[in-house]
Motif scaffolding. Structure first.
Motif, PDB file in Angstrom:
ATOM      1  N   TYR A  79       1.119  -1.162   0.012  1.00 54.67           N
ATOM      2  CA  TYR A  79      -0.014  -0.082  -0.050  1.00 54.67           C
ATOM      3  C   TYR A  79       0.948   1.411  -0.148  1.00 54.67           C
ATOM      4  O   TYR A  79       1.974   1.221   0.719  1.00 54.67           O
ATOM      5  CB  TYR A  79      -1.053   0.056   0.971  1.00 54.67           C
ATOM      6  N   HIS A  80       0.555   2.314  -0.499  1.00 54.55           N
ATOM      7  CA  HIS A  80       1.103   3.669  -0.804  1.00 54.55           C
ATOM      8  C   HIS A  80       0.765   4.349   0.276  1.00 54.55           C
ATOM      9  O   HIS A  80       1.492   5.428   0.631  1.00 54.55           O
ATOM     10  CB  HIS A  80       0.874   4.420  -2.111  1.00 54.55           C
ATOM     11  N   ASN A  81      -0.291   4.331   1.034  1.00 55.88           N
ATOM     12  CA  ASN A  81      -0.758   5.010   2.291  1.00 55.88           C
ATOM     13  C   ASN A  81      -1.691   4.325   2.951  1.00 55.88           C
ATOM     14  O   ASN A  81      -2.182   3.013   2.625  1.00 55.88           O
ATOM     15  CB  ASN A  81      -1.195   6.346   1.849  1.00 55.88           C
ATOM     16  N   PHE A  82      -1.863   4.828   4.266  1.00 56.39           N
ATOM     17  CA  PHE A  82      -2.752   3.920   5.313  1.00 56.39           C
ATOM     18  C   PHE A  82      -4.225   4.051   4.940  1.00 56.39           C
ATOM     19  O   PHE A  82      -5.113   3.019   4.914  1.00 56.39           O
ATOM     20  CB  PHE A  82      -2.435   4.702   6.653  1.00 56.39           C
ATOM     21  N   VAL A  86      -6.829   0.673   4.834  1.00 58.30           N
ATOM     22  CA  VAL A  86      -8.110   0.653   5.476  1.00 58.30           C
ATOM     23  C   VAL A  86      -9.202   0.348   4.528  1.00 58.30           C
ATOM     24  O   VAL A  86     -10.046  -0.365   4.978  1.00 58.30           O
ATOM     25  CB  VAL A  86      -8.125   1.941   6.107  1.00 58.30           C
ATOM     26  N   LYS A  87      -9.267   1.141   3.560  1.00 58.15           N
ATOM     27  CA  LYS A  87     -10.399   0.569   2.243  1.00 58.15           C
ATOM     28  C   LYS A  87     -10.349  -0.708   1.886  1.00 58.15           C
ATOM     29  O   LYS A  87     -11.426  -1.426   1.930  1.00 58.15           O
ATOM     30  CB  LYS A  87     -10.030   1.638   1.021  1.00 58.15           C
ATOM     31  N   ASP A  88      -9.132  -1.401   1.611  1.00 60.29           N
ATOM     32  CA  ASP A  88      -9.055  -2.710   1.412  1.00 60.29           C
ATOM     33  C   ASP A  88      -9.402  -3.623   2.562  1.00 60.29           C
ATOM     34  O   ASP A  88     -10.117  -4.485   2.210  1.00 60.29           O
ATOM     35  CB  ASP A  88      -7.525  -3.106   0.966  1.00 60.29           C
ATOM     36  N   VAL A  89      -9.141  -3.270   3.753  1.00 59.79           N
ATOM     37  CA  VAL A  89      -9.693  -4.133   4.848  1.00 59.79           C
ATOM     38  C   VAL A  89     -11.098  -3.936   4.907  1.00 59.79           C
ATOM     39  O   VAL A  89     -11.816  -4.911   5.224  1.00 59.79           O
ATOM     40  CB  VAL A  89      -8.965  -3.477   6.248  1.00 59.79           C
ATOM     41  N   ASP A  90     -11.600  -2.875   4.959  1.00 63.02           N
ATOM     42  CA  ASP A  90     -13.151  -2.424   4.869  1.00 63.02           C
ATOM     43  C   ASP A  90     -13.834  -3.295   3.886  1.00 63.02           C
ATOM     44  O   ASP A  90     -14.817  -3.956   3.956  1.00 63.02           O
ATOM     45  CB  ASP A  90     -13.688  -1.132   4.878  1.00 63.02           C
TER      46      ASP A  90
END
Length: 93
Positions: A79-82, A86-90
């Motif tokens: 991931y390039h940013n946090f 988070v979007k991917d986990v969601d």
């Protein structure tokens, strides 16, 4: 109150360091050990945390996984940013 003797074998350096510490605190070795014993009886156990120094199986597994990830980063999503993470986990939840 009747007293009893306790003989304890400890490393000579540890004994010297403990005596210096207790002396600075205004205690002698006997008083410090008596305080520890009274505290243990009152606490109904050892009056401080005792932990093993070795890691548990879960930690060993996590460390092995980390080493695998370092060896083969191409197998793992990056991931390039946090917020992307988070979007991917969601989305997976």
């Amino acid at each position: 109150m009747t007293t009893a003797n306790i003989n304890v074998r400890v490393d000579e350096k540890l004994k010297k360091e403990a005596e210096e510490l207790f002396n600075d605190l205004g205690l002698n070795m006997s008083s410090a050990i008596t305080m520890f014993l009274k505290s243990a009886v009152r606490y109904d156990g050892i009056p401080f945390d005792i932990r093993r120094t070795s890691v548990n199986a879960e930690t060993l597994d996590a460390l092995a996984e980390y080493e695998e990830m370092k060896k083969h980063p191409e197998k793992y999503k990056r991931y390039h940013n946090f917020s992307d993470l988070v979007k991917d986990v969601d989305n997976e939840a």
